[in-house]
Design an enzyme around this catalytic site. Structure first.
Site, PDB file in Angstrom:
ATOM      1  N   CYS A  61      -7.817  24.125 -13.864  1.00  0.00           N
ATOM      2  CA  CYS A  61      -8.591  24.141 -15.112  1.00  0.00           C
ATOM      3  C   CYS A  61      -8.088  25.256 -16.031  1.00  0.00           C
ATOM      4  O   CYS A  61      -8.308  26.437 -15.762  1.00  0.00           O
ATOM      5  CB  CYS A  61     -10.067  24.329 -14.777  1.00  0.00           C
ATOM      6  N   CYS A  64     -10.706  27.617 -17.483  1.00  0.00           N
ATOM      7  CA  CYS A  64     -11.165  28.526 -16.428  1.00  0.00           C
ATOM      8  C   CYS A  64     -10.242  29.729 -16.316  1.00  0.00           C
ATOM      9  O   CYS A  64     -10.690  30.864 -16.120  1.00  0.00           O
ATOM     10  CB  CYS A  64     -11.222  27.808 -15.082  1.00  0.00           C
TER      11      CYS A  64
END
Length: 134
Positions: A61, A64
């Protein structure tokens, strides 16, 4: 060659002799890549009034990867918040328990209870505003 080795050895020995080592107690306020046991002990069963931000993330991600360093910067010993990261690919049961359906998801816990959460990337100002609401 042996003269050079001797000089290098004596130089590194004298540098090592001059270097002093200090030890201090280190307080861990970042619990990175926590498992279910660590989560339970530090977040759910904690008796501390210090809120814990739980960053549910995945290695793949990209948002993230950008959010996690921002969270590390606003948590820790000098702040009023601790940080725990949980990899959802390794601990999907925890993600499911707290209804994590998108990444990144940050859930704020205090005294074992969910106090607030946000989903998706947030910038520094939004993170500080989020922390101010806790």
């Amino acid at each position: 060659m042996s003269v050079l080795r001797t000089r290098l050895a004596s130089t590194s020995l004298s540098l090592a002799a001059r270097r002093t080592l200090h030890t201090t107690a280190v307080r861990r306020d970042h619990f990175l890549d926590a498992d279910a046991e660590a989560f339970k002990a530090r977040v759910l069963d904690a008796k501390s009034d210090k809120p814990v931000l739980v960053d549910f993330y995945a290695d793949w991600c990209q948002p993230c990867r950008v959010l996690s360093p921002l969270l590390k910067g606003v948590t820790g010993p000098e702040s009023n918040f601790d940080l725990m990261t949980v990899n959802v690919d390794e601990h999907g049961d925890l993600a499911g328990q707290f209804k994590v359906t998108a990444l990144p998801t940050v859930v704020a816990f205090k005294n074992g209870e969910v106090k607030n959460k946000f989903v998706g990337f947030r910038g520094q100002a939004d993170i500080e505003k989020f922390l101010g609401m806790l």
